[in-house]
Design a protein around this motif. Sequence first.
Motif, PDB file in Angstrom:
ATOM      1  N   THR A   1       0.845  -1.195   0.000  1.00 40.07           N
ATOM      2  CA  THR A   1       0.000   0.000   0.000  1.00 40.07           C
ATOM      3  C   THR A   1       0.882   1.248   0.000  1.00 40.07           C
ATOM      4  O   THR A   1       0.460   2.310  -0.478  1.00 40.07           O
ATOM      5  CB  THR A   1      -0.939  -0.030   1.226  1.00 40.07           C
ATOM      6  OG1 THR A   1      -1.462  -1.355   1.363  1.00 40.07           O
ATOM      7  CG2 THR A   1      -2.095   0.934   1.056  1.00 40.07           C
TER       8      THR A   1
ATOM      9  N   ARG B   1       7.310  -9.219   6.966  1.00 40.26           N
ATOM     10  CA  ARG B   1       6.736  -9.104   8.310  1.00 40.26           C
ATOM     11  C   ARG B   1       7.400 -10.139   9.199  1.00 40.26           C
ATOM     12  O   ARG B   1       7.766 -11.208   8.729  1.00 40.26           O
ATOM     13  CB  ARG B   1       5.224  -9.370   8.281  1.00 40.26           C
ATOM     14  CG  ARG B   1       4.463  -8.273   7.568  1.00 40.26           C
ATOM     15  CD  ARG B   1       2.976  -8.515   7.578  1.00 40.26           C
ATOM     16  NE  ARG B   1       2.331  -7.635   6.607  1.00 40.26           N
ATOM     17  CZ  ARG B   1       1.042  -7.682   6.282  1.00 40.26           C
ATOM     18  NH1 ARG B   1       0.245  -8.572   6.853  1.00 40.26           N
ATOM     19  NH2 ARG B   1       0.546  -6.865   5.388  1.00 40.26           N
TER      20      ARG B   1
ATOM     21  N   TYR C   1      -6.928   2.829   7.566  1.00 43.69           N
ATOM     22  CA  TYR C   1      -6.830   3.791   6.454  1.00 43.69           C
ATOM     23  C   TYR C   1      -7.978   3.762   5.463  1.00 43.69           C
ATOM     24  O   TYR C   1      -7.949   4.478   4.478  1.00 43.69           O
ATOM     25  CB  TYR C   1      -5.502   3.618   5.723  1.00 43.69           C
ATOM     26  CG  TYR C   1      -4.998   2.184   5.641  1.00 43.69           C
ATOM     27  CD1 TYR C   1      -4.296   1.630   6.702  1.00 43.69           C
ATOM     28  CD2 TYR C   1      -5.218   1.411   4.512  1.00 43.69           C
ATOM     29  CE1 TYR C   1      -3.826   0.329   6.652  1.00 43.69           C
ATOM     30  CE2 TYR C   1      -4.741   0.106   4.450  1.00 43.69           C
ATOM     31  CZ  TYR C   1      -4.050  -0.432   5.521  1.00 43.69           C
ATOM     32  OH  TYR C   1      -3.596  -1.702   5.474  1.00 43.69           O
TER      33      TYR C   1
HETATM   34  N1  PHE Z   1      -2.609  -3.231   3.296  1.00 41.99           N
HETATM   35  C1  PHE Z   1      -3.584  -4.215   3.693  1.00 41.99           C
HETATM   36  C2  PHE Z   1      -2.838  -5.506   4.114  1.00 41.99           C
HETATM   37  O1  PHE Z   1      -1.664  -5.496   4.229  1.00 41.99           O
HETATM   38  C3  PHE Z   1      -4.552  -4.517   2.593  1.00 41.99           C
HETATM   39  C4  PHE Z   1      -5.339  -3.324   2.152  1.00 41.99           C
HETATM   40  C5  PHE Z   1      -4.899  -2.546   1.098  1.00 41.99           C
HETATM   41  C6  PHE Z   1      -6.492  -2.970   2.804  1.00 41.99           C
HETATM   42  C7  PHE Z   1      -5.617  -1.439   0.670  1.00 41.99           C
HETATM   43  C8  PHE Z   1      -7.232  -1.879   2.396  1.00 41.99           C
HETATM   44  C9  PHE Z   1      -6.802  -1.116   1.334  1.00 41.99           C
HETATM   45  O2  PHE Z   1      -3.431  -6.510   4.317  1.00 41.99           O
END
Ligand code: PHE
Length: 497
Positions: free
Chosen positions: A343, A368, A422
């Motif tokens: 993201t 992670r 977010y």
């Molecule tokens: N970034 C989130 C994850 O790592 C996924 C996600 C991306 C959620 C964009 C909402 C909008 O799982």
Amino acid sequence: MELGNNERRMLRAMLGAPARSWLLSDLLEATGWSDQVHVAGAGTTLAEAGLVEISETASRTVSLAGEGEKAASSGLLEARIWDWMQDAVAADRTMQGLFAAGFERHEAGPGVGLLKALGVRVESGSFVSDDDASIAAAIASRTSFITSLASGRQSEESFDLDLIGHFRGRKGLIAIEETTSREWQLTKAGKAIKSNDLKDVEQIGQVTPELLQGEDWKNAEFKPFDVNAPAPIPAGGRPHPMQALIERIRSVFLEMGFSEIEGDYVQSAGWNMDALYIPQSHPARTMQDTFYLTEPASIDVEPTMLDLWASVHEHGHDTGSRGWGGTFDREEACKALLRTHTTVNTIRHIAQNPDVPCRVFGIGRVFRQETIDRTHLPEFHQIEGIIHEPDANLPMLITTLKTFYAKMGYPDVRVRPAYFPYTEPSVEVEVLWRGEWLELGGSGIFRPEVTEPLGSEWPVCAWGMGLERLAMLILGLDDIRELYQPDLTRLQDMPIL
Ligand code: PHE
């Protein structure tokens, strides 16, 4: 059924003695074949045609293994120690005496163990026994077992089961092998065939330029191809299944009108998290979940961005939000880390192009702190994307994801409410697989706290999905680690995507 020449040859041979039951060796002799593959192949075809019956008998044979060969030439360990005990004077029949007589340490222990099992006892350090005759008899029968195998393998049935059981329990003495022997016999239908009808047929198995230049092919009989016959799978090179999957996803998004974006693995916490309005106290930001770097330990972030994020996090800036409260830590925002989601790429893309409508996607590696198990890896990939345009909305987001999964072969998709710091609304995407709903990713519309500091005035449909999860579905795996094990045979056998 049209019989081939091998089948005809085998039938002719068997019709020489129609009532007989044939062993492999008999058939090799009668047909003149040297390779048993011909007998097995023709025999199977004849059996399928109902002309021959095959009977199988399983049997087990025993032979000497490495230690057994040694025992055959120099005697079983218990026999050698027993012999020594018979000859030694009473005072010498001790462990020390045994070593003095030349027995190695690794022999003495197990050897004495074997003799104890036969009735030898240790009394005040000396070996004693009562029923010498029965011990000697047991040893003699073991010895004769080994000697009789010295001349070659034998059927298990010719031995006493207890004796076999005993030697199976000892390391390296004997080997037991299962063998299946087959016999072939004509059925009634087979016997009814006339040898004279079994002339070899002239069949052409290969069409060559020479053949086509002549006239002979006009009246020739061609060997039919059996397209169902098992054949070896050619082991050529192929892309790794993950690479192939990435290519496929790429072409699906390109086909849907998206462009591809990329980004760096190393990012600031600010761009990876603060820009996404993830509170600085969020548990996912701790060292247990995120890989922070020591080299570099921090990354310069534009002061204007830091100011904006501080203002949004503390009191909502002018987004209409009240913010998280507290004091925003700019140093925390400058910490260097390995990106925890892709993201960060889409968010930076919006920051660089706040007033250019776009539909972009990216497939990238994320990191992670996860303990490796059946469903987790510390390094994996995400499929990320956004639609950033004046009319972007939730139905558009859901339709886009449904279209994507349908193109990937998963037409049944459902969404459920979810939570991400977010997005609002936030949506979880699930696909139906073998009757079960599996969660594949998160999505939603970015909150104003996220988009306004970036300079955007439009809604953003955003999603991030796990690539390995999807790969497991498509490849039918139940352990994520299988995707990255360098097992060529397994990789070879995975479906072509
Ligand atoms: N970034 C989130 C994850 O790592 C996924 C996600 C991306 C959620 C964009 C909402 C909008 O799982």
